[in-house]
Design an enzyme around this catalytic site. Structure first.
Site, PDB file in Angstrom:
ATOM      1  N   GLU A  41       0.817  -1.216   0.000  1.00 40.93           N
ATOM      2  CA  GLU A  41       0.000   0.000   0.000  1.00 40.93           C
ATOM      3  C   GLU A  41       0.849   1.265   0.000  1.00 40.93           C
ATOM      4  OE1 GLU A  41      -2.470  -3.299   1.882  1.00 40.93           O
ATOM      5  OE2 GLU A  41      -0.400  -2.556   2.101  1.00 40.93           O
ATOM      6  N   PHE A  88     -11.703  -7.372  13.877  1.00 42.97           N
ATOM      7  CA  PHE A  88     -10.580  -7.833  13.067  1.00 42.97           C
ATOM      8  C   PHE A  88     -10.253  -6.805  11.978  1.00 42.97           C
ATOM      9  CE2 PHE A  88      -9.129 -10.258   9.264  1.00 42.97           C
ATOM     10  CZ  PHE A  88      -7.902 -10.659   9.767  1.00 42.97           C
ATOM     11  N   GLN A  89      -8.993  -6.472  11.901  1.00 39.87           N
ATOM     12  CA  GLN A  89      -8.469  -5.498  10.941  1.00 39.87           C
ATOM     13  C   GLN A  89      -9.180  -4.149  11.040  1.00 39.87           C
ATOM     14  OE1 GLN A  89      -8.251  -7.290   6.980  1.00 39.87           O
ATOM     15  NE2 GLN A  89      -6.190  -8.021   7.433  1.00 39.87           N
ATOM     16  N   LYS A  97     -17.797  -1.265   5.459  1.00 39.97           N
ATOM     17  CA  LYS A  97     -18.181  -2.291   4.493  1.00 39.97           C
ATOM     18  C   LYS A  97     -19.690  -2.316   4.237  1.00 39.97           C
ATOM     19  CE  LYS A  97     -17.083  -7.079   3.309  1.00 39.97           C
ATOM     20  NZ  LYS A  97     -16.341  -8.302   3.731  1.00 39.97           N
ATOM     21  N   MET A 130      24.022   9.121   3.318  1.00 34.90           N
ATOM     22  CA  MET A 130      23.876  10.410   3.988  1.00 34.90           C
ATOM     23  C   MET A 130      24.058  10.275   5.490  1.00 34.90           C
ATOM     24  SD  MET A 130      23.565  13.595   3.391  1.00 34.90           S
ATOM     25  CE  MET A 130      22.756  13.974   1.842  1.00 34.90           C
TER      26      MET A 130
END
Length: 566
Positions: free
Chosen positions: A48, A110-111, A160, A459
């Site tokens: 993602e 969940f999630q 959802k 760096m």
């Protein structure tokens, strides 16, 4: 039509042609509905964060909205870095996330993650859609907010059950972009008084000037005032113009930093005076009256005291500041500027700078150059030459390692007719290297990846060398780096390698001539530092123009490995 279909219909009606994303359980209805909307292309990223950076690359190259999508919980939180990056660089971005069903929100389902709460500080605005009848309106409004005024990221979170609920309303038409009020005539008149009286003026333009490049260029030429372009503003003024002084700040040019330090009037257009630009604030432009042209009122006077604030669109302001313009005679100032410009040092011996210059010298005016973050980023910014805006894409405000490669994919897919080149380091490339699969899946043919491999986090190593008595802590990568050519080959991407100045020209020729996207690894010596450099906490006039003589000592790779094994 359900909420998921209404979402795609709204995106299509607003001209959204491409969405970068990754599916999951809480956004599955949206992905199911995607099959009904072939006019919108979905690009399956492999992470993602890669989707978010690719959407940023699309937006930075085109100036239009980038769109990314993820499921709830870990999918949504994986977008966070991209949203923060877009917020600091003022990138128009729409992020769409699924969430658990409305009745489960707040139950640690969940999630589940409170993504609107998490992203509140790093988005321009965000929404949770609670009613399916509001969904298209909210999406349309989010697009308007992301694009209007000072652009930025907006997140829309859709439970959802809202995606599945039946929708009975209309699909909204695109909003007209609101007009931006013109700067006040009083402020412009005060600015013009300063410009006419100035003996040592300089214009400094930032990322907010990219879409006003023609007007800013005309303004500078009409008054015959030298121009500095920030890291984010590269391309807003043509580098071939004799008035161009380069980039300011920590790794800016001698001419830019000296001009700022000696100027009596500084005209800042579309920039926020970032700390990497200003150095020590009380040492920034100590002799100058500051004119700040800026759309966002919150940025005016936030860092640097502003004598004449000119709030408004950069394009309109530049046109208004043209009134009565004519070249002013400033021979002494011009002579000093030319002397400072003569101090520009080009890399002549084999190393990272030599390799970066060899690559950027081969780019055409329409090619897009992206960078990751680190020494190679600063070298590319110092050495590349841009004649037009939106050809330089990098992570400026957040400094996100892993940004460059997926951003180059997004830019390359937005403009398939040009080369999209990315210069990355061996450290940063590995953070999003999985997006090689995206190149393969979509047969993207115009992305050229150059890895500058010095086996270090370069760096960080430079700072440890200069400011931490050469204690090289956790920066040695040499014994764990992959074979980048084999890695590319595993994804069907051709690979080329050069390990010396003699090998480099032929390797670049083959890499650029390859009809497919390709990877070039340039193996360079471990020891390399980027100069000029303004040390942290120093003023711009205290810059180190060249690298101090190195003291003899053991090989840095050996030192680092010994420390790691201790």
């Amino acid at each position: 039509m359900n909420g998921a279909k209404a979402l795609w219909a709204t995106l299509a009606s607003h001209g959204i042609s491409t969405v970068f994303g990754y599916p999951g359980g809480a956004i599955m209805p949206v992905y199911d509905a995607l099959t009904y909307y072939p006019e919108v292309r979905h690009v399956l990223a492999r992470h993602e964060q890669g989707a978010a950076h690719a959407a940023e690359g699309w937006a930075k190259a085109t100036g239009e909205l980038g769109v990314c999508m993820a499921t709830s919980g870990p999918g949504a939180t994986n977008l966070v870095t991209g949203l923060a990056d877009a917020m600091l660089d003022s990138v128009p971005l729409l992020a769409i996330t699924g969430n658990v069903a409305s009745h489960l929100m707040g139950t640690d389902a969940f999630q589940e993650a409170d993504i609107t709460g998490i992203t509140l500080p790093i988005t321009k605005h965000n929404y949770v859609v609670r009613d399916v009848e509001e969904l298209p309106r909210v999406v349309a409004e989010a697009i308007r907010i992301a694009r209007s005024g000072r652009p930025g990221p907006v997140l829309v979170d859709i439970p959802k059950d809202i995606q599945l609920a039946p929708y009975h309303g209309e699909i909204p038409s695109p909003h007209a972009r609101p007009e931006i009020p013109a700067p006040s005539q009083e402020a412009v008149d005060r600015a013009l008084d300063l410009i006419r009286a100035a003996q040592q003026p300089v214009i400094m333009v930032g990322g907010g000037s990219l879409d006003a490049a023609a007007e800013v260029t005309a303004l500078a030429r009409a008054w015959d005032i030298p121009v500095i372009t920030t890291l984010m503003g590269l391309g807003a003024f043509p580098s071939s113009d004799p008035l161009w002084l380069g980039m300011p700040g920590m790794h800016g040019s001698v001419a830019a930093n000296r001009a700022i330090s000696e100027a009596d009037v500084l005209i800042g257009i579309g920039l926020r005076f970032d700390d990497r630009v200003t150095g020590r604030v009380n040492g920034f432009a100590p002799r100058a009256s500051i004119i700040h042209v800026e759309l966002d009122a919150a940025e005016i006077g936030k860092i640097i005291r502003t004598h004449v604030p000119v709030r408004g669109d950069a394009k309109v302001a530049a046109q208004m500041l043209m009134r009565g313009a004519h070249p002013l005679d400033r021979p002494e100032w011009k002579a000093r500027l030319e002397e400072w410009k003569s101090r520009t040092q080009m890399p002549v011996s084999w190393g990272a700078g030599y390799a970066v210059k060899a690559v950027v010298d081969r780019l055409g005016p329409d090619d897009i150059l992206s960078s990751d973050v680190g020494q190679h980023q600063m070298l590319a910014a110092q050495l590349a030459r841009f004649e037009k805006p939106r050809r330089w894409i990098n992570s400026g405000g957040l400094g996100t390692m892993g940004f460059g490669f997926p951003a180059a994919i997004g830019a390359g897919m937005a403009e398939p007719g040009v080369r999209s080149v990315v210069i990355a380091g061996d450290g940063g490339f590995q953070m999003t290297a999985q997006e090689l699969a995206t190149l393969k899946m979509y047969d993207v043919r115009n992305v050229k990846i150059c890895i500058i491999n010095n086996s270090f986090l370069g760096m960080v190593r430079q700072w440890q060398e200069m400011f931490h008595e050469k204690r090289y802590s956790e920066v040695w990568l040499g014994d764990s780096n992959p074979d980048f050519i084999k890695l590319a080959d595993a994804y069907g991407v051709p690979g080329y390698r050069a390990s010396s100045a003699e090998e480099l020209p032929a390797a670049i020729d083959a890499w650029l001539a390859d009809p497919k996207s390709a990877l070039l690894e340039v193996v360079v010596p471990h020891e390399h530092a980027v100069f000029p450099m303004v040390p942290a906490g120093a003023a711009l006039y205290e810059m180190l123009e060249s690298e101090p003589a190195r003291t003899p000592g053991p090989d840095m790779a050996e030192v680092a490995e010994e420390a790691r094994n201790a």
